[in-house]
Scaffold this motif. Structure first.
Motif, PDB file in Angstrom:
ATOM      1  N   VAL A 218     -16.037  -6.815  -6.036  1.00 45.31           N
ATOM      2  CA  VAL A 218     -15.625  -5.977  -4.905  1.00 45.31           C
ATOM      3  C   VAL A 218     -15.928  -6.727  -3.611  1.00 45.31           C
ATOM      4  CG1 VAL A 218     -16.024  -3.809  -3.684  1.00 45.31           C
ATOM      5  CG2 VAL A 218     -16.020  -3.853  -6.200  1.00 45.31           C
ATOM      6  N   PRO A 219     -14.934  -6.898  -2.736  1.00 44.81           N
ATOM      7  CA  PRO A 219     -15.173  -7.628  -1.483  1.00 44.81           C
ATOM      8  C   PRO A 219     -16.188  -6.924  -0.588  1.00 44.81           C
ATOM      9  CG  PRO A 219     -12.820  -7.358  -1.915  1.00 44.81           C
ATOM     10  CD  PRO A 219     -13.531  -6.481  -2.889  1.00 44.81           C
ATOM     11  N   ALA A 220     -16.928  -7.722   0.172  1.00 44.00           N
ATOM     12  CA  ALA A 220     -17.919  -7.165   1.091  1.00 44.00           C
ATOM     13  C   ALA A 220     -17.281  -6.197   2.076  1.00 44.00           C
ATOM     14  CB  ALA A 220     -18.629  -8.303   1.836  1.00 44.00           C
ATOM     15  N   ALA A 221     -16.044  -6.524   2.516  1.00 47.13           N
ATOM     16  CA  ALA A 221     -15.359  -5.653   3.471  1.00 47.13           C
ATOM     17  C   ALA A 221     -15.091  -4.278   2.883  1.00 47.13           C
ATOM     18  CB  ALA A 221     -14.048  -6.303   3.915  1.00 47.13           C
ATOM     19  N   ALA A 222     -14.810  -4.215   1.595  1.00 43.00           N
ATOM     20  CA  ALA A 222     -14.549  -2.921   0.947  1.00 43.00           C
ATOM     21  C   ALA A 222     -15.817  -2.083   0.886  1.00 43.00           C
ATOM     22  CB  ALA A 222     -13.989  -3.139  -0.457  1.00 43.00           C
ATOM     23  N   LEU A 223     -16.946  -2.731   0.643  1.00 47.08           N
ATOM     24  CA  LEU A 223     -18.220  -2.015   0.632  1.00 47.08           C
ATOM     25  C   LEU A 223     -18.538  -1.468   2.017  1.00 47.08           C
ATOM     26  CD1 LEU A 223     -20.219  -4.533  -1.580  1.00 47.08           C
ATOM     27  CD2 LEU A 223     -19.678  -2.179  -2.215  1.00 47.08           C
ATOM     28  N   ALA A 224     -18.402  -2.319   3.022  1.00 46.21           N
ATOM     29  CA  ALA A 224     -18.685  -1.890   4.389  1.00 46.21           C
ATOM     30  C   ALA A 224     -17.728  -0.794   4.832  1.00 46.21           C
ATOM     31  CB  ALA A 224     -18.605  -3.088   5.340  1.00 46.21           C
ATOM     32  N   GLY A 225     -16.461  -0.939   4.472  1.00 49.92           N
ATOM     33  CA  GLY A 225     -15.470   0.059   4.855  1.00 49.92           C
ATOM     34  C   GLY A 225     -15.738   1.411   4.205  1.00 49.92           C
ATOM     35  N   ALA A 226     -16.135   1.393   2.942  1.00 51.77           N
ATOM     36  CA  ALA A 226     -16.430   2.647   2.246  1.00 51.77           C
ATOM     37  C   ALA A 226     -17.602   3.372   2.895  1.00 51.77           C
ATOM     38  CB  ALA A 226     -16.731   2.371   0.777  1.00 51.77           C
ATOM     39  N   LEU A 227     -18.615   2.620   3.306  1.00 52.24           N
ATOM     40  CA  LEU A 227     -19.761   3.244   3.964  1.00 52.24           C
ATOM     41  C   LEU A 227     -19.370   3.795   5.334  1.00 52.24           C
ATOM     42  CD1 LEU A 227     -22.719   3.981   3.959  1.00 52.24           C
ATOM     43  CD2 LEU A 227     -23.257   1.672   4.771  1.00 52.24           C
ATOM     44  N   ALA A 228     -18.566   3.051   6.058  1.00 55.46           N
ATOM     45  CA  ALA A 228     -18.153   3.493   7.396  1.00 55.46           C
ATOM     46  C   ALA A 228     -17.327   4.772   7.334  1.00 55.46           C
ATOM     47  CB  ALA A 228     -17.356   2.387   8.082  1.00 55.46           C
ATOM     48  N   GLU A 229     -16.558   4.949   6.265  1.00 52.49           N
ATOM     49  CA  GLU A 229     -15.676   6.104   6.146  1.00 52.49           C
ATOM     50  C   GLU A 229     -16.293   7.261   5.362  1.00 52.49           C
ATOM     51  OE1 GLU A 229     -12.064   4.637   4.470  1.00 52.49           O
ATOM     52  OE2 GLU A 229     -11.759   3.141   6.059  1.00 52.49           O
ATOM     53  N   LEU A 230     -17.536   7.108   4.961  1.00 55.22           N
ATOM     54  CA  LEU A 230     -18.184   8.149   4.157  1.00 55.22           C
ATOM     55  C   LEU A 230     -18.382   9.419   4.982  1.00 55.22           C
ATOM     56  CD1 LEU A 230     -19.565   8.765   1.412  1.00 55.22           C
ATOM     57  CD2 LEU A 230     -21.709   7.936   2.427  1.00 55.22           C
ATOM     58  N   ASP A 231     -18.089  10.538   4.374  1.00 55.46           N
ATOM     59  CA  ASP A 231     -18.311  11.833   5.008  1.00 55.46           C
ATOM     60  C   ASP A 231     -19.770  11.921   5.469  1.00 55.46           C
ATOM     61  OD1 ASP A 231     -19.202  14.630   5.171  1.00 55.46           O
ATOM     62  OD2 ASP A 231     -17.252  15.147   4.345  1.00 55.46           O
TER      63      ASP A 231
ATOM     64  N   GLU B 297     -23.483  -7.060  -4.714  1.00 54.88           N
ATOM     65  CA  GLU B 297     -22.842  -7.623  -5.904  1.00 54.88           C
ATOM     66  C   GLU B 297     -22.354  -6.470  -6.769  1.00 54.88           C
ATOM     67  OE1 GLU B 297     -23.580 -10.578  -9.752  1.00 54.88           O
ATOM     68  OE2 GLU B 297     -25.181 -10.326  -8.264  1.00 54.88           O
ATOM     69  N   VAL B 298     -21.113  -6.095  -6.541  1.00 49.86           N
ATOM     70  CA  VAL B 298     -20.529  -4.941  -7.218  1.00 49.86           C
ATOM     71  C   VAL B 298     -19.238  -5.379  -7.895  1.00 49.86           C
ATOM     72  CG1 VAL B 298     -19.628  -2.596  -6.934  1.00 49.86           C
ATOM     73  CG2 VAL B 298     -21.528  -3.385  -5.499  1.00 49.86           C
ATOM     74  N   TYR B 299     -19.043  -4.924  -9.132  1.00 43.31           N
ATOM     75  CA  TYR B 299     -17.873  -5.312  -9.914  1.00 43.31           C
ATOM     76  C   TYR B 299     -17.058  -4.086 -10.323  1.00 43.31           C
ATOM     77  CZ  TYR B 299     -20.298  -9.766 -10.282  1.00 43.31           C
ATOM     78  OH  TYR B 299     -20.933 -10.947  -9.980  1.00 43.31           O
ATOM     79  N   ALA B 300     -15.747  -4.253 -10.280  1.00 42.93           N
ATOM     80  CA  ALA B 300     -14.833  -3.221 -10.763  1.00 42.93           C
ATOM     81  C   ALA B 300     -14.573  -3.467 -12.244  1.00 42.93           C
ATOM     82  CB  ALA B 300     -13.534  -3.248  -9.963  1.00 42.93           C
ATOM     83  N   ILE B 301     -15.551  -3.111 -13.044  1.00 41.12           N
ATOM     84  CA  ILE B 301     -15.458  -3.288 -14.497  1.00 41.12           C
ATOM     85  C   ILE B 301     -16.002  -2.024 -15.140  1.00 41.12           C
ATOM     86  CG2 ILE B 301     -16.013  -4.739 -16.480  1.00 41.12           C
ATOM     87  CD1 ILE B 301     -16.851  -6.949 -14.570  1.00 41.12           C
ATOM     88  N   GLY B 302     -15.284  -1.501 -16.113  1.00 40.39           N
ATOM     89  CA  GLY B 302     -15.709  -0.267 -16.759  1.00 40.39           C
ATOM     90  C   GLY B 302     -16.092  -0.457 -18.206  1.00 40.39           C
ATOM     91  N   GLY B 303     -16.713   0.559 -18.752  1.00 38.54           N
ATOM     92  CA  GLY B 303     -16.943   0.676 -20.183  1.00 38.54           C
ATOM     93  C   GLY B 303     -17.742  -0.433 -20.835  1.00 38.54           C
ATOM     94  N   ALA B 304     -17.439  -0.644 -22.114  1.00 35.90           N
ATOM     95  CA  ALA B 304     -18.162  -1.633 -22.914  1.00 35.90           C
ATOM     96  C   ALA B 304     -18.007  -3.034 -22.356  1.00 35.90           C
ATOM     97  CB  ALA B 304     -17.661  -1.588 -24.358  1.00 35.90           C
ATOM     98  N   GLN B 305     -16.867  -3.308 -21.686  1.00 34.92           N
ATOM     99  CA  GLN B 305     -16.656  -4.645 -21.144  1.00 34.92           C
ATOM    100  C   GLN B 305     -17.630  -4.958 -20.006  1.00 34.92           C
ATOM    101  OE1 GLN B 305     -14.434  -2.203 -21.473  1.00 34.92           O
ATOM    102  NE2 GLN B 305     -12.980  -2.074 -19.774  1.00 34.92           N
ATOM    103  N   ALA B 306     -18.055  -3.929 -19.271  1.00 38.28           N
ATOM    104  CA  ALA B 306     -19.061  -4.147 -18.228  1.00 38.28           C
ATOM    105  C   ALA B 306     -20.398  -4.517 -18.855  1.00 38.28           C
ATOM    106  CB  ALA B 306     -19.210  -2.890 -17.372  1.00 38.28           C
ATOM    107  N   ILE B 307     -20.762  -3.828 -19.930  1.00 41.45           N
ATOM    108  CA  ILE B 307     -22.030  -4.119 -20.606  1.00 41.45           C
ATOM    109  C   ILE B 307     -22.005  -5.532 -21.179  1.00 41.45           C
ATOM    110  CG2 ILE B 307     -23.629  -3.340 -22.378  1.00 41.45           C
ATOM    111  CD1 ILE B 307     -23.084  -1.340 -20.024  1.00 41.45           C
ATOM    112  N   ALA B 308     -20.882  -5.919 -21.780  1.00 41.27           N
ATOM    113  CA  ALA B 308     -20.762  -7.268 -22.335  1.00 41.27           C
ATOM    114  C   ALA B 308     -20.842  -8.322 -21.244  1.00 41.27           C
ATOM    115  CB  ALA B 308     -19.432  -7.396 -23.092  1.00 41.27           C
ATOM    116  N   SER B 309     -20.202  -8.067 -20.099  1.00 43.77           N
ATOM    117  CA  SER B 309     -20.226  -9.025 -18.982  1.00 43.77           C
ATOM    118  C   SER B 309     -21.640  -9.252 -18.488  1.00 43.77           C
ATOM    119  CB  SER B 309     -19.351  -8.513 -17.836  1.00 43.77           C
ATOM    120  OG  SER B 309     -18.015  -8.368 -18.231  1.00 43.77           O
ATOM    121  N   PHE B 310     -22.415  -8.187 -18.394  1.00 49.06           N
ATOM    122  CA  PHE B 310     -23.793  -8.315 -17.942  1.00 49.06           C
ATOM    123  C   PHE B 310     -24.674  -9.005 -18.987  1.00 49.06           C
ATOM    124  CE2 PHE B 310     -23.402  -4.446 -14.935  1.00 49.06           C
ATOM    125  CZ  PHE B 310     -23.120  -5.281 -13.857  1.00 49.06           C
ATOM    126  N   ALA B 311     -24.467  -8.664 -20.243  1.00 47.23           N
ATOM    127  CA  ALA B 311     -25.328  -9.195 -21.294  1.00 47.23           C
ATOM    128  C   ALA B 311     -25.125 -10.694 -21.511  1.00 47.23           C
ATOM    129  CB  ALA B 311     -25.097  -8.443 -22.604  1.00 47.23           C
TER     130      ALA B 311
END
Length: 458
Positions: A84-97, A202-216
């Protein structure tokens, strides 16, 4: 949750198939109790393991290419990069309710205070003059934290994973959450905002078992994407595929637990308020159609009143179909017992993820519970409080594993390292015992390793 006090809700609400198990007059062994209590029927466990093994193999052999294919298959997302790009993280925080931000900040503050208080102290024990054995608590170097997607959004799970890792002193923290088609292939923006609020970049757009495998196992860099470095510990809740993946990589990495679908048990007597009992059972049922909601009571009158309340409140709650399916499943129901004594035994056999005590003298009853992920005492400590703002952690053991495992906490991210520091005199004092024991075990080299230290000095 939305409920209605309109009397018409009572007459129009459809009856619920909230099962009843009557244990009155029966004295069951622990094994019989464990077999009798409601549980989800995991018919797909073997199938899940086969599918997860295929996913792990694909991620290990083909890295980011496999992750892209899996994102398309499971999330309907065309993915060129997982980070996830740094700009997306910053943008999400800036737009948070602002109201949500304030709530997250309060939750973080309480969770941090509790987590910092959990850190165990190092210990130095002097066993004799010059003989010191220490136990030092050292954080793991890197952790991978998983935040599920699915039927709900879980910024609270970001807090529950990240805060204890930070309190433990972990220096490298990565977070993964499923990509969302509605948000351009990124995790839900509230998830990203919570990560940014905690300083996790350091945030990744990965779901499910594939996220666990990527980390392991890690994922090598490719096509301009930085590698995902392997971690030491993977934590976080998820569905059966996430839980299965965690079980399969355990030993390669540490895990917190195989946390599965949520469950609540409520131990209540005739003093309990049926509308509160029903509301709390529904609060967990709305997570998932497979969620477990169990009432244990010695009052048939309370059980009947709760059934009426469940029908009324389910009819007006937002996720009515999901709640109805969960409450009607084999994993949910009411257990009737003779008395509080038997009720406590049932609760200890069930070993609930969340256990609420709604009885007279609830603190004394809670003190007698041995097996639970977390215990919520009295009318004003609902599970919802623990989910968000109690300061406790909501990543807890499920499916009876609370009988032998703990919820996520600071020690999940720490290792107890023993340090042995003996002087010459201190070693000499026990040298004959070492020689004797090494001989008894037919390992004379152990004794020789001690004797040579003194022989060489002669």
């Amino acid at each position: 949750m939305t409920t209605s006090s309109d009397n018409s809700a009572i007459t129009t609400a459809q009856p619920l198939d909230f099962r009843s198990l009557d244990l009155r007059g029966r004295r069951l062994t622990l094994a019989e109790l464990r077999a009798a209590v409601p549980r989800a029927q995991h018919h797909t466990m073997a199938d899940a393991e086969s599918k997860v093994l295929d996913i792990i193999t694909a991620v290990r052999s083909r890295g980011f290419a496999a992750l892209g294919e899996l994102a398309q298959k499971f999330d309907g997302v065309e993915q060129s990069h997982t980070r996830v790009p740094a700009a997306a993280l910053a943008g999400a925080l800036a737009e948070l309710d602002p109201a949500v931000r304030s709530a997250l900040e309060e939750s973080i503050s309480r969770a941090r205070r509790f987590a910092e208080g959990q850190r165990p102290a190092n210990v130095d024990v002097e066993l004799a003059d010059g003989a010191v054995v220490s136990q030092n608590w050292i954080p793991v170097g890197r952790v991978g934290l998983y935040v599920p997607g699915g039927l709900a959004v879980y910024p609270s799970s970001v807090i529950m994973n990240v805060v204890p890792a930070l309190a433990a002193g972990v220096e490298s923290i990565a977070l993964a959450s499923p990509p969302q088609k509605d948000f351009g292939g990124l995790p839900h923006p509230t998830i990203l905002a919570a990560a940014a609020l905690l300083g996790i970049d350091e945030v990744y757009a990965i779901g499910g078992a594939q996220a666990i495998a990527s980390f392991a196992y890690g994922v090598p860099g490719a096509d301009g994407e930085e590698p995902i470095e392997p971690v030491d510990v993977v934590t976080g809740p998820g569905n059966i595929f996430v839980a299965t993946a965690k079980r399969l990589v355990k030993g390669v990495v540490g895990i917190d637990s195989e946390a599965g679908t949520t469950e609540i048990a409520i131990l209540a007597d005739a003093t309990a308020r049926p509308e509160l009992v029903a509301a709390d059972l529904i609060s967990q049922a709305e997570h998932d159609p497979k969620a477990a909601s169990v009432l244990v009571t010695d009052s048939a009158e309370l059980a009947d009143a709760v059934a009426v309340e469940l029908a009324r409140q389910t009819a007006t709650t937002k996720h009515s179909d999901r709640v109805r399916e969960a409450l009607s499943g084999p994993q949910s129901g009411v257990i009737l017992v003779d008395d509080l004594e038997q009720g406590i035994a049932v609760c200890n056999a069930y070993a609930a993820e969340h256990l609420e005590i709604m009885t007279a003298d609830a603190p004394a009853v809670a003190a007698r519970i041995r097996n639970a992920g977390a215990i919520f005492v009295g009318d004003y400590s609902p599970v919802s409080l623990g989910d968000y703002c109690a300061g406790s952690n909501h990543v807890l053991p499920t499916s009876g594993t609370a009988a032998f495992s703990s919820g996520l906490n600071v020690t999940t991210f720490l290792r107890a390292v023993q340090v042995i520091n003996y002087s010459r005199a201190a070693l000499e004092q026990v040298s004959s015992h070492i020689v004797s024991l090494s001989g008894a075990e037919d390992l004379p080299g152990h004794g020789d390793a001690v004797k040579i230290r003194f022989a060489s000095e002669g």
